[in-house]
Design a protein around this motif. Structure first.
Motif, short mmCIF file in Angstrom:
data_model
loop_
_atom_site.label_atom_id
_atom_site.label_comp_id
_atom_site.label_asym_id
_atom_site.label_seq_id
_atom_site.Cartn_x
_atom_site.Cartn_y
_atom_site.Cartn_z
N THR A 46 0.92 -1.03 0.39
CA THR A 46 0.30 -0.23 0.23
C THR A 46 0.76 1.66 0.10
OG1 THR A 46 -1.30 -1.02 1.40
CG2 THR A 46 -1.70 1.39 1.42
N LYS A 47 0.80 2.45 -1.22
CA LYS A 47 1.29 3.37 -0.52
C LYS A 47 0.60 4.64 -0.97
CE LYS A 47 5.37 4.96 -3.54
NZ LYS A 47 6.10 5.64 -4.93
N LYS A 48 0.91 5.25 0.21
CA LYS A 48 -0.12 6.46 0.66
C LYS A 48 0.83 7.94 0.93
CE LYS A 48 -2.43 3.88 3.58
NZ LYS A 48 -2.84 3.16 5.71
N LEU A 49 0.25 8.76 0.18
CA LEU A 49 0.62 10.08 -0.22
C LEU A 49 -0.10 11.18 1.28
CD1 LEU A 49 1.86 12.23 -1.56
CD2 LEU A 49 0.52 12.81 -3.49
N GLY A 62 1.90 19.91 6.02
CA GLY A 62 2.54 20.62 7.19
C GLY A 62 2.57 19.95 8.58
N ILE A 63 2.60 20.34 9.56
CA ILE A 63 3.02 19.79 10.81
C ILE A 63 2.16 17.95 10.77
CG2 ILE A 63 4.39 21.70 11.37
CD1 ILE A 63 1.32 21.62 13.80
N ASP A 64 1.53 18.01 10.00
CA ASP A 64 1.06 16.53 10.22
C ASP A 64 1.12 15.38 9.95
OD1 ASP A 64 -1.41 14.63 11.52
OD2 ASP A 64 -2.62 15.44 8.94
N ILE A 65 2.62 14.70 9.99
CA ILE A 65 3.53 14.40 9.47
C ILE A 65 3.18 12.64 10.14
CG2 ILE A 65 5.40 13.29 9.69
CD1 ILE A 65 5.28 15.28 8.03
N LYS A 66 2.25 11.97 9.11
CA LYS A 66 2.15 10.69 8.95
C LYS A 66 2.94 9.75 8.92
CE LYS A 66 -2.78 11.25 8.63
NZ LYS A 66 -2.97 12.50 9.92
N HIS A 67 3.11 8.63 9.43
CA HIS A 67 4.06 8.00 9.25
C HIS A 67 3.90 6.83 8.87
CE1 HIS A 67 6.60 9.72 12.45
NE2 HIS A 67 5.70 10.52 13.46
N GLY A 68 4.55 6.34 7.68
CA GLY A 68 4.36 5.41 7.05
C GLY A 68 3.42 5.74 5.73
N TRP A 69 3.58 7.19 5.67
CA TRP A 69 2.91 7.85 4.50
C TRP A 69 3.91 8.55 3.59
CZ3 TRP A 69 -2.95 8.66 3.32
CH2 TRP A 69 -3.00 7.97 4.19
N ILE A 70 4.02 9.32 2.51
CA ILE A 70 4.37 9.90 1.60
C ILE A 70 3.70 11.49 2.00
CG2 ILE A 70 5.71 10.75 -0.53
CD1 ILE A 70 5.39 8.52 -1.50
N ASN A 71 5.25 12.28 2.42
CA ASN A 71 4.17 13.67 3.87
C ASN A 71 4.81 14.22 2.92
OD1 ASN A 71 3.11 13.21 6.21
ND2 ASN A 71 5.07 12.06 6.13
N LEU A 72 4.08 15.50 1.86
CA LEU A 72 4.58 16.24 0.38
C LEU A 72 3.55 17.38 1.59
CD1 LEU A 72 4.12 16.23 -3.28
CD2 LEU A 72 2.71 17.59 -1.66
N ASP A 73 4.80 18.37 1.02
CA ASP A 73 4.18 20.19 1.46
C ASP A 73 5.02 21.04 0.71
OD1 ASP A 73 2.13 21.50 3.89
OD2 ASP A 73 3.77 22.49 2.68
N SER A 74 4.77 22.48 0.35
CA SER A 74 5.37 23.47 -0.45
C SER A 74 7.23 23.86 0.27
CB SER A 74 4.51 24.43 -0.54
OG SER A 74 3.69 25.41 0.14
N ILE A 75 7.16 23.79 1.83
CA ILE A 75 7.58 24.12 2.73
C ILE A 75 9.18 22.79 3.08
CG2 ILE A 75 8.42 25.22 4.38
CD1 ILE A 75 5.67 26.98 4.29
N ARG A 76 9.95 22.89 3.04
CA ARG A 76 10.93 21.76 4.01
C ARG A 76 10.58 22.15 5.24
NH1 ARG A 76 13.21 18.01 2.33
NH2 ARG A 76 13.30 18.51 0.44
N ILE A 77 9.73 21.14 6.07
CA ILE A 77 9.81 21.37 7.71
C ILE A 77 10.15 19.66 7.80
CG2 ILE A 77 8.57 23.17 7.54
CD1 ILE A 77 5.48 21.69 8.18
N PRO A 78 10.53 19.58 9.41
CA PRO A 78 11.98 18.33 9.61
C PRO A 78 9.64 16.83 9.40
CG PRO A 78 11.25 19.74 11.56
CD PRO A 78 10.74 20.22 10.67
N GLY A 79 9.84 16.21 8.93
CA GLY A 79 8.94 15.52 8.47
C GLY A 79 8.36 15.35 6.87
N VAL A 80 8.41 16.41 6.39
CA VAL A 80 8.01 16.29 5.30
C VAL A 80 9.41 15.74 4.14
CG1 VAL A 80 8.40 18.29 2.96
CG2 VAL A 80 7.09 18.66 5.37
N PHE A 128 -0.21 5.66 -6.38
CA PHE A 128 -0.64 5.73 -4.55
C PHE A 128 -2.65 4.68 -4.54
CE2 PHE A 128 1.85 9.13 -5.38
CZ PHE A 128 2.80 8.62 -3.75
N ASP A 129 -2.16 4.11 -3.42
CA ASP A 129 -3.63 3.83 -3.38
C ASP A 129 -4.20 4.05 -2.64
OD1 ASP A 129 -3.32 0.69 -3.98
OD2 ASP A 129 -1.49 0.85 -3.09
#
Length: 190
Positions: free
Chosen positions: A6-9, A14-32, A50-51
């Motif tokens: 399963t691939k998830k995006l 933002g700061i709602d980083i989800k583990h096991g997901w690819i986290n995409l945002d327009s700003i580089r912050i920890p977890g992105v 993506f699934d």
């Protein structure tokens, strides 16, 4: 947790980083994991990749139709796109100066084939866009419940989500002004 199949995006995480997901945002912050502007399309992913795609509190900030089309492109067949946007009655529409759009539960019908729509209406809408989701699997209106003064919103949320007909009744009458909603959460299946 994300398994190997399963691939998830998580779009606009933002700061709602989800583990096991690819986290995409327009700003580089920890977890992105990937920094990308979602209005500069196409997104840096292949077709049918993506699934599941999560898009919370993003589409109201952008020209959402091209973004939605690209999310459709990168979603696998039978994959799910989960979207959260402010409802058109939400006070948050007017608080945030970066909000460009407001949404109704019926907004999402333009992007999904539906057995409840007559063939006539479906044909009328077919020329709008060159993509569509197979179905809108769920749609829910949420209400603010963060303080004691909004205790009645728990009842309103239950009542106005009993059926799509009740949601339309709510949006079409004085009830939507008397009990302003907070968000719409919709799931679209490709």
């Amino acid at each position: 947790m994300n398994d190997n199949k399963t691939k998830k995006l998580n779009v606009g995480c933002g700061i709602d980083i989800k583990h096991g997901w690819i986290n995409l945002d327009s700003i580089r912050i920890p977890g992105v994991d990937i920094v990308a502007d979602i209005e500069k399309l196409p997104l840096p992913f292949g077709a049918d990749e993506f699934d599941e795609i999560l898009c919370q509190d993003v589409l109201e900030h952008v020209e959402y139709i091209p973004v939605l089309k690209d999310l459709h492109r990168i979603l696998k067949k039978n994959g799910m796109l989960c979207i959260r946007t402010p409802h058109f009655t939400s006070k948050n529409n007017f608080v945030d100066p970066t909000h460009r759009r407001m949404f109704s539960v019926n907004t999402w019908d333009f992007f999904a084939r539906s057995k409840s729509l007559s063939k006539h209406i479906e044909k009328e809408r077919a020329y709008y866009f060159d993509f569509s989701f197979e179905k809108k699997s769920s749609c829910r209106i949420t209400f603010e419940k963060s303080s004691r003064i909004f205790f009645y919103n728990r009842i309103a949320e239950w009542l106005f989500n009993i059926s799509p007909r009740m949601q339309s009744f709510y949006e079409s009458t004085f009830l939507s002004r008397l009990f302003p909603a907070e968000n719409i959460i919709v799931e679209l299946i490709k």
